[in-house]
Structures are given as C-alpha cells and as structure tokens.
Design a protein around this motif. Structure first.
Motif, PDB file in Angstrom:
ATOM      1  N   PRO A 161      61.135  80.512  28.520  1.00 31.63           N
ATOM      2  CA  PRO A 161      60.691  78.953  27.800  1.00 31.63           C
ATOM      3  C   PRO A 161      62.011  78.385  27.757  1.00 31.63           C
ATOM      4  CG  PRO A 161      59.490  80.796  26.897  1.00 31.63           C
ATOM      5  CD  PRO A 161      60.513  81.441  27.786  1.00 31.63           C
ATOM      6  N   LEU A 162      63.111  78.910  26.920  1.00 35.62           N
ATOM      7  CA  LEU A 162      64.437  78.314  26.845  1.00 35.62           C
ATOM      8  C   LEU A 162      65.165  77.819  27.849  1.00 35.62           C
ATOM      9  CD1 LEU A 162      66.528  77.451  24.536  1.00 35.62           C
ATOM     10  CD2 LEU A 162      67.365  79.795  24.473  1.00 35.62           C
ATOM     11  N   ASP A 163      65.154  78.522  28.772  1.00 37.35           N
ATOM     12  CA  ASP A 163      65.818  78.080  30.233  1.00 37.35           C
ATOM     13  C   ASP A 163      64.996  76.825  30.719  1.00 37.35           C
ATOM     14  OD1 ASP A 163      67.667  80.404  30.333  1.00 37.35           O
ATOM     15  OD2 ASP A 163      65.916  81.709  31.268  1.00 37.35           O
ATOM     16  N   GLN A 164      63.719  76.793  30.583  1.00 40.02           N
ATOM     17  CA  GLN A 164      63.057  75.807  31.189  1.00 40.02           C
ATOM     18  C   GLN A 164      63.141  74.505  30.214  1.00 40.02           C
ATOM     19  OE1 GLN A 164      61.255  75.651  34.223  1.00 40.02           O
ATOM     20  NE2 GLN A 164      61.589  73.290  33.608  1.00 40.02           N
ATOM     21  N   GLN A 165      63.441  74.712  28.997  1.00 44.38           N
ATOM     22  CA  GLN A 165      63.614  73.415  27.965  1.00 44.38           C
ATOM     23  C   GLN A 165      64.931  73.150  28.371  1.00 44.38           C
ATOM     24  OE1 GLN A 165      62.911  75.971  24.359  1.00 44.38           O
ATOM     25  NE2 GLN A 165      61.187  74.327  23.944  1.00 44.38           N
ATOM     26  N   LEU A 166      65.986  73.741  28.751  1.00 42.46           N
ATOM     27  CA  LEU A 166      67.237  73.155  28.991  1.00 42.46           C
ATOM     28  C   LEU A 166      67.387  72.519  30.349  1.00 42.46           C
ATOM     29  CD1 LEU A 166      69.680  76.321  28.090  1.00 42.46           C
ATOM     30  CD2 LEU A 166      69.641  74.037  27.016  1.00 42.46           C
ATOM     31  N   TRP A 167      66.640  73.049  31.325  1.00 45.94           N
ATOM     32  CA  TRP A 167      66.583  72.276  32.496  1.00 45.94           C
ATOM     33  C   TRP A 167      65.835  71.001  32.191  1.00 45.94           C
ATOM     34  CZ3 TRP A 167      69.142  72.757  36.697  1.00 45.94           C
ATOM     35  CH2 TRP A 167      69.748  73.980  37.051  1.00 45.94           C
ATOM     36  N   ASP A 168      64.761  71.057  31.702  1.00 47.32           N
ATOM     37  CA  ASP A 168      64.000  69.803  31.282  1.00 47.32           C
ATOM     38  C   ASP A 168      64.875  68.655  30.483  1.00 47.32           C
ATOM     39  OD1 ASP A 168      61.696  71.018  32.392  1.00 47.32           O
ATOM     40  OD2 ASP A 168      60.797  71.395  30.395  1.00 47.32           O
ATOM     41  N   PHE A 169      65.803  69.206  29.494  1.00 46.74           N
ATOM     42  CA  PHE A 169      66.498  68.225  28.697  1.00 46.74           C
ATOM     43  C   PHE A 169      67.573  67.824  29.728  1.00 46.74           C
ATOM     44  CE2 PHE A 169      70.148  67.033  26.115  1.00 46.74           C
ATOM     45  CZ  PHE A 169      69.771  66.412  25.089  1.00 46.74           C
ATOM     46  N   VAL A 170      68.176  68.535  30.476  1.00 44.61           N
ATOM     47  CA  VAL A 170      69.088  68.020  31.380  1.00 44.61           C
ATOM     48  C   VAL A 170      68.606  66.928  32.435  1.00 44.61           C
ATOM     49  CG1 VAL A 170      70.532  68.785  33.364  1.00 44.61           C
ATOM     50  CG2 VAL A 170      70.657  69.935  31.489  1.00 44.61           C
ATOM     51  N   TYR A 171      67.437  67.531  33.128  1.00 45.05           N
ATOM     52  CA  TYR A 171      66.527  66.266  33.721  1.00 45.05           C
ATOM     53  C   TYR A 171      66.343  65.061  33.103  1.00 45.05           C
ATOM     54  CZ  TYR A 171      63.523  64.163  36.926  1.00 45.05           C
ATOM     55  OH  TYR A 171      62.805  63.312  37.843  1.00 45.05           O
ATOM     56  N   ALA A 172      65.963  65.105  31.866  1.00 40.07           N
ATOM     57  CA  ALA A 172      65.534  63.894  31.019  1.00 40.07           C
ATOM     58  C   ALA A 172      66.925  63.129  30.869  1.00 40.07           C
ATOM     59  CB  ALA A 172      64.812  64.232  29.738  1.00 40.07           C
ATOM     60  N   TYR A 173      68.123  63.539  30.341  1.00 44.29           N
ATOM     61  CA  TYR A 173      69.217  63.126  30.278  1.00 44.29           C
ATOM     62  C   TYR A 173      69.771  62.322  31.531  1.00 44.29           C
ATOM     63  CZ  TYR A 173      74.155  62.953  28.945  1.00 44.29           C
ATOM     64  OH  TYR A 173      75.370  62.191  28.353  1.00 44.29           O
ATOM     65  N   ASP A 174      69.524  63.112  32.903  1.00 43.94           N
ATOM     66  CA  ASP A 174      70.100  62.492  34.016  1.00 43.94           C
ATOM     67  C   ASP A 174      69.183  61.187  34.247  1.00 43.94           C
ATOM     68  OD1 ASP A 174      72.260  64.131  34.252  1.00 43.94           O
ATOM     69  OD2 ASP A 174      71.135  65.434  35.769  1.00 43.94           O
ATOM     70  N   ALA A 175      67.894  61.354  34.091  1.00 39.60           N
ATOM     71  CA  ALA A 175      67.072  60.415  34.437  1.00 39.60           C
ATOM     72  C   ALA A 175      67.197  59.236  33.536  1.00 39.60           C
ATOM     73  CB  ALA A 175      65.582  60.683  34.264  1.00 39.60           C
TER      74      ALA A 175
END
Length: 139
Positions: A4-18
């Motif tokens: 779950p933490l890995d996925q949260q990091l990916w989700d945060f990076v994606y939201a930041y980039d978007a």
C-alpha cells in the motif's frame, strides 16, 4: 516488494505531475516547457546544461527551445567563449510565464496545508531520509 505504501507514493507522484501539467497548460505551456523555463538561470544555460538538468536528450531540448523561442519566452545565442555552444536565456515574457505557472501550481502548498505543523516537521524529516544519497557499501 510492493504494498500500500508503494502505491500511495506512486499515486502522490502522479497527482503532483498531473497538477503541474494543469498549471503549465493554464499558462499555455506544456509541463516540459514549464520545466525548461524553471531550469533557466539569470545568465542562461547551454543546451547541454539544460539537457542534463532536465534529464533528457539534447534533441528534446532543441525542440522545446524552438517552441519557446517562437513564443518569445526564451532567446538562443552563441556562447561568447565558444561559438559552437548555444546559450538559452529567459526573456521578460518568459519570466512572466514562469511566475504564472508557479502561482497556478498550488498542489504542494494545498496538500501540506492539510497537515499540522508537527506533521509537516515529521514529513520533512522522513522525506530527508528518503532523499538522502545511499551510503556506499564498505570496501
């Protein structure tokens, strides 16, 4: 190992980039063009320095600079010490566009505002640990 933490990091990076992409587009730029403006210093940088700073191929920088130059946001000139080297400088209009992107990009401050002062201090320490260079293994 993923979780779950890995996925949260990916989700945060994606939201930041978007969010950065939306901020750039609000000013009429691509995210890559906005990044290039952000990478320029007061005295300009060479095309090679920009490619290294942006972690991309020099041909990508050439395309970005060509588009920004056509929009009056940057200028390209020969380096006075080595005429083979092209230097890119930001124009007054480019500085305006850069500031506009920065104003439109409220993702970091908006997300950090959700945290208490103590939580922000804790997150800062954790991020410092994650971003610290890895120690070399002993010889």
């Amino acid at each position: 190992m993923t979780g779950p933490l890995d996925q949260q990091l990916w989700d945060f990076v994606y939201a930041y980039d978007a969010a950065y992409d939306r901020a750039a587009r609000a000013v009429g730029l691509s995210a890559a063009q906005a990044c290039l403006l952000d990478a320029l210093t007061e005295d300009g940088r060479s095309m090679g320095e920009l490619a290294a700073a942006l972690l991309c191929d020099a041909s990508n920088v050439t395309q970005l600079v060509t588009r920004l130059e056509a929009g009056g946001l940057v200028t390209r000139s020969a380096d006075p010490d080595d005429r083979r080297v092209k230097r890119v400088s930001i124009t007054t209009e480019g500085r305006r566009a850069h500031r506009a992107v920065r104003r439109a990009f409220d993702f970091p401050s908006g997300r950090l505002a959700r945290l208490t002062e103590g939580e922000r201090a804790q997150l800062s320490g954790l991020l410092a640990t994650l971003l610290a260079p890895e120690a070399s293994p002993p010889s």
